[in-house]
Design a protein around this motif. Structure first.
Motif, PDB file in Angstrom:
ATOM      1  N   SER A   9     136.148  40.521 -26.405  1.00 42.56           N
ATOM      2  CA  SER A   9     137.427  40.437 -26.594  1.00 42.56           C
ATOM      3  C   SER A   9     137.204  38.613 -26.385  1.00 42.56           C
ATOM      4  N   THR A  10     137.276  38.256 -27.520  1.00 43.65           N
ATOM      5  CA  THR A  10     136.685  37.721 -28.539  1.00 43.65           C
ATOM      6  C   THR A  10     138.176  36.470 -28.180  1.00 43.65           C
ATOM      7  N   VAL A  11     138.408  34.765 -28.124  1.00 40.83           N
ATOM      8  CA  VAL A  11     139.180  34.244 -28.298  1.00 40.83           C
ATOM      9  C   VAL A  11     139.182  33.071 -28.613  1.00 40.83           C
ATOM     10  N   LEU A  12     139.698  32.121 -29.321  1.00 40.20           N
ATOM     11  CA  LEU A  12     139.665  31.005 -29.979  1.00 40.20           C
ATOM     12  C   LEU A  12     140.470  29.946 -29.451  1.00 40.20           C
ATOM     13  N   SER A  13     140.728  28.838 -28.438  1.00 42.62           N
ATOM     14  CA  SER A  13     142.033  28.177 -27.932  1.00 42.62           C
ATOM     15  C   SER A  13     142.428  27.046 -29.394  1.00 42.62           C
ATOM     16  N   GLY A  14     143.672  26.505 -29.032  1.00 40.78           N
ATOM     17  CA  GLY A  14     144.050  26.170 -29.335  1.00 40.78           C
ATOM     18  C   GLY A  14     143.819  24.299 -29.329  1.00 40.78           C
ATOM     19  N   ALA A  55     143.344  28.005 -19.884  1.00 37.28           N
ATOM     20  CA  ALA A  55     143.365  28.175 -19.173  1.00 37.28           C
ATOM     21  C   ALA A  55     144.037  30.284 -19.633  1.00 37.28           C
ATOM     22  N   ALA A  56     145.218  29.261 -20.939  1.00 33.32           N
ATOM     23  CA  ALA A  56     146.228  30.222 -21.843  1.00 33.32           C
ATOM     24  C   ALA A  56     145.874  31.301 -22.577  1.00 33.32           C
ATOM     25  N   ALA A  57     144.131  30.520 -22.745  1.00 33.06           N
ATOM     26  CA  ALA A  57     143.146  30.832 -23.402  1.00 33.06           C
ATOM     27  C   ALA A  57     142.222  32.242 -22.907  1.00 33.06           C
ATOM     28  N   CYS A  58     141.986  32.114 -21.578  1.00 30.61           N
ATOM     29  CA  CYS A  58     141.344  33.259 -21.291  1.00 30.61           C
ATOM     30  C   CYS A  58     142.669  34.312 -20.450  1.00 30.61           C
ATOM     31  N   ARG A  59     143.723  34.268 -20.338  1.00 33.66           N
ATOM     32  CA  ARG A  59     144.728  34.954 -20.255  1.00 33.66           C
ATOM     33  C   ARG A  59     145.393  35.503 -21.758  1.00 33.66           C
ATOM     34  N   ARG A  60     144.989  34.700 -22.951  1.00 37.83           N
ATOM     35  CA  ARG A  60     145.111  35.277 -23.939  1.00 37.83           C
ATOM     36  C   ARG A  60     144.498  36.286 -24.038  1.00 37.83           C
ATOM     37  N   ALA A  61     143.225  36.104 -23.890  1.00 36.83           N
ATOM     38  CA  ALA A  61     141.643  37.433 -24.485  1.00 36.83           C
ATOM     39  C   ALA A  61     141.767  38.414 -23.101  1.00 36.83           C
ATOM     40  N   SER A  62     142.631  38.638 -22.771  1.00 33.30           N
ATOM     41  CA  SER A  62     142.661  39.956 -21.322  1.00 33.30           C
ATOM     42  C   SER A  62     144.174  40.007 -21.468  1.00 33.30           C
ATOM     43  N   ALA A  63     145.224  39.706 -21.423  1.00 33.46           N
ATOM     44  CA  ALA A  63     146.285  40.416 -22.300  1.00 33.46           C
ATOM     45  C   ALA A  63     146.401  41.786 -22.622  1.00 33.46           C
ATOM     46  N   ARG A  95     137.732  22.629 -29.651  1.00 29.90           N
ATOM     47  CA  ARG A  95     138.384  24.393 -29.080  1.00 29.90           C
ATOM     48  C   ARG A  95     137.758  24.723 -28.526  1.00 29.90           C
ATOM     49  N   LEU A  96     137.655  25.274 -27.596  1.00 30.97           N
ATOM     50  CA  LEU A  96     136.776  26.409 -26.607  1.00 30.97           C
ATOM     51  C   LEU A  96     137.197  28.061 -26.817  1.00 30.97           C
ATOM     52  N   VAL A  97     135.883  28.025 -27.038  1.00 29.00           N
ATOM     53  CA  VAL A  97     135.324  29.491 -27.177  1.00 29.00           C
ATOM     54  C   VAL A  97     135.169  30.832 -26.298  1.00 29.00           C
ATOM     55  N   LEU A  98     135.826  31.856 -26.245  1.00 26.57           N
ATOM     56  CA  LEU A  98     135.390  32.851 -24.425  1.00 26.57           C
ATOM     57  C   LEU A  98     135.253  33.977 -25.365  1.00 26.57           C
ATOM     58  N   VAL A  99     134.615  34.497 -24.716  1.00 23.22           N
ATOM     59  CA  VAL A  99     133.628  35.855 -25.355  1.00 23.22           C
ATOM     60  C   VAL A  99     134.439  36.683 -23.332  1.00 23.22           C
ATOM     61  N   LEU A 100     135.160  38.329 -22.903  1.00 22.92           N
ATOM     62  CA  LEU A 100     135.163  38.464 -22.584  1.00 22.92           C
ATOM     63  C   LEU A 100     134.312  40.052 -22.357  1.00 22.92           C
ATOM     64  N   VAL A 101     133.733  40.391 -21.073  1.00 20.00           N
ATOM     65  CA  VAL A 101     132.794  41.536 -21.330  1.00 20.00           C
ATOM     66  C   VAL A 101     133.667  42.879 -20.900  1.00 20.00           C
ATOM     67  N   TYR A 102     134.067  43.691 -21.113  1.00 22.04           N
ATOM     68  CA  TYR A 102     134.623  44.652 -19.882  1.00 22.04           C
ATOM     69  C   TYR A 102     133.077  45.589 -19.738  1.00 22.04           C
ATOM     70  N   GLY A 103     132.885  46.349 -19.102  1.00 16.26           N
ATOM     71  CA  GLY A 103     131.911  47.478 -18.252  1.00 16.26           C
ATOM     72  C   GLY A 103     130.607  47.053 -18.537  1.00 16.26           C
ATOM     73  N   ALA A 104     130.770  45.292 -18.184  1.00 16.09           N
ATOM     74  CA  ALA A 104     128.954  44.952 -18.104  1.00 16.09           C
ATOM     75  C   ALA A 104     127.995  45.160 -17.271  1.00 16.09           C
ATOM     76  N   LEU A 105     127.370  46.009 -16.414  1.00 16.17           N
ATOM     77  CA  LEU A 105     126.777  46.645 -14.714  1.00 16.17           C
ATOM     78  C   LEU A 105     125.490  45.674 -14.847  1.00 16.17           C
ATOM     79  N   GLY A 106     124.511  45.311 -13.331  1.00 14.60           N
ATOM     80  CA  GLY A 106     123.778  44.772 -13.384  1.00 14.60           C
ATOM     81  C   GLY A 106     123.882  43.412 -13.727  1.00 14.60           C
TER      82      GLY A 106
END
Length: 382
Positions: free
Chosen positions: A93-98, A110-118, A181-192
């Protein structure tokens, strides 16, 4: 299981050739992976001449990243290299902040991070973060990310470039470059996942420590009860004796929380004699001074790289070293990347220099603790 494909190009003056070379190097199947994200690291000219935009249009998934002093991947490295690492085998899940301003940077990030995981009940297993260079608001941006991330490990960097005052730094999101701006990439299911950092060998660290007695976030005010400026004078770092050069001197901070000491840069001295540092400087933490030279840079890079490889079953490696390390190597500025590349061998990797590195440290029973580092060689292996 998360995997990495990588490719690079030096075709900085030919956008069409650059895009073709990257696509050929990635060798994506006719049916690209359903879940994927691309991480781009490049000279700012690749954004200005349209290469990054053209590449993003050809890739059927989101792209993120930032400008850098130098990058390395797939056997290539240098200041004019555009590198791309494509992650597959997880969900993203990727997001660009305001727009970020120093007064509101923490809340916006912080809002950008929460928006990416909504909309997701599970926590991400990893957050990749690419921060803009916006002066004294840097630590506030990081604090917002760390607050929203909680116990989720964050790995990322502060964008840099080839200019003297970092006047062309940008973060990248789907082909566009952004200064604020800030760019975040949230990664789900990455192991090890494994994380490693190295700043300098112990022999390069002074044995005499001092105690922080007054501070406010990343603002260091007093050490051993003395105004910070007076304390620096006891070390021979006065205005006439080198205070302007403190940005090239690593300060090691021991947080006394079971984690490994972190290197911190001193960005500037305020009119009050306080220091703006590249990370939190809490009261009662111990600080000392280290030094970096060619030998210590190469040794610490080799140590962290070998630790990552020894973890075993590695499908990909991100390496985010501090830009100060490359600058201190002078005309041999690519040697650190080449050393890491020799150790990684056939393991896919992407190396990208930043003006600050986000990497968690092992806090023992507390698990991974996220930190913003300086002067360090940070590694994420998976």
């Amino acid at each position: 299981m998360m995997r990495m494909l990588s490719a690079g190009t030096f075709s900085i003056d030919d956008p069409d050739a650059a895009v073709d070379e990257i696509l050929k190097g990635l060798a994506l199947d006719s049916e690209p992976p359903e879940n994927a994200v691309g991480i781009i690291a490049c000279n700012y000219e690749y954004i200005d001449n349209g290469t990054v935009a053209a590449l993003s249009r050809r890739l059927p998934f989101d792209t993120a990243g930032c400008t850098t002093l130098g990058s390395g991947t797939a056997g290539k490295c240098g200041q004019e290299l555009l590198s791309v690492a494509v992650l597959t085998g997880a969900e993203f899940s990727t997001v660009l902040s305001g727009p970020l301003e120093s007064e509101t940077a923490s809340a916006v990030s912080a809002a950008a991070c929460r928006r990416a995981s909504a909309g997701r009940e599970e926590k991400p297993s990893l957050i990749l973060a690419y921060m803009p260079m916006i002066g004294l608001g840097i630590h506030s941006i990081y604090e917002g990310i760390a607050e929203a991330a909680g116990t989720v490990p964050v790995f990322g960097l502060l964008a840099c470039d080839q200019t003297l005052k970092y006047g062309e730094t940008k973060v990248i999101m789907n082909g566009e470059g952004f200064r604020d701006r800030l760019v975040l990439v949230l990664v789900y299911g990455a192991l090890g996942l494994s994380f490693f950092t190295a700043a300098m060998p112990w022999k390069n660290i002074q044995k005499q420590h001092a105690i922080i007695t007054e501070s406010e976030g990343c603002l260091l005010k007093r050490v051993n009860g003395m105004l910070l400026l007076d304390y620096l004078a006891t070390l021979g770092l006065t205005k006439d004796g080198g205070i302007e050069a403190t940005g090239s001197i690593p300060f090691l901070v021991n947080y006394n929380d079971g984690s490994k000491p972190a290197a911190r840069a001193l960005y500037t001295i305020t009119p009050e004699g306080y220091a703006v540092c590249g990370g939190e400087m809490p009261v009662n933490a111990a600080i000392t001074i280290g030094s970096l030279d060619y030998g210590s840079i190469m040794e610490s890079a080799g140590t962290a790289s070998m630790e990552a490889v020894k973890a075993g079953n590695i499908n990909g490696i991100f390496v985010y070293p501090c830009v100060s390390r490359s600058l201190m190597l002078g005309p041999n500025g690519d040697d650190e990347m080449r050393r890491a590349m020799e150790i990684f061998g056939d393991i896919p990797y992407q190396i990208c220099y930043g003006a600050g590195e986000i990497c968690p440290l092992n806090g023992g029973e507390r698990g991974w603790i996220n930190y913003l580092h300086s002067f360090s060689f940070a590694v994420c292996a998976f």
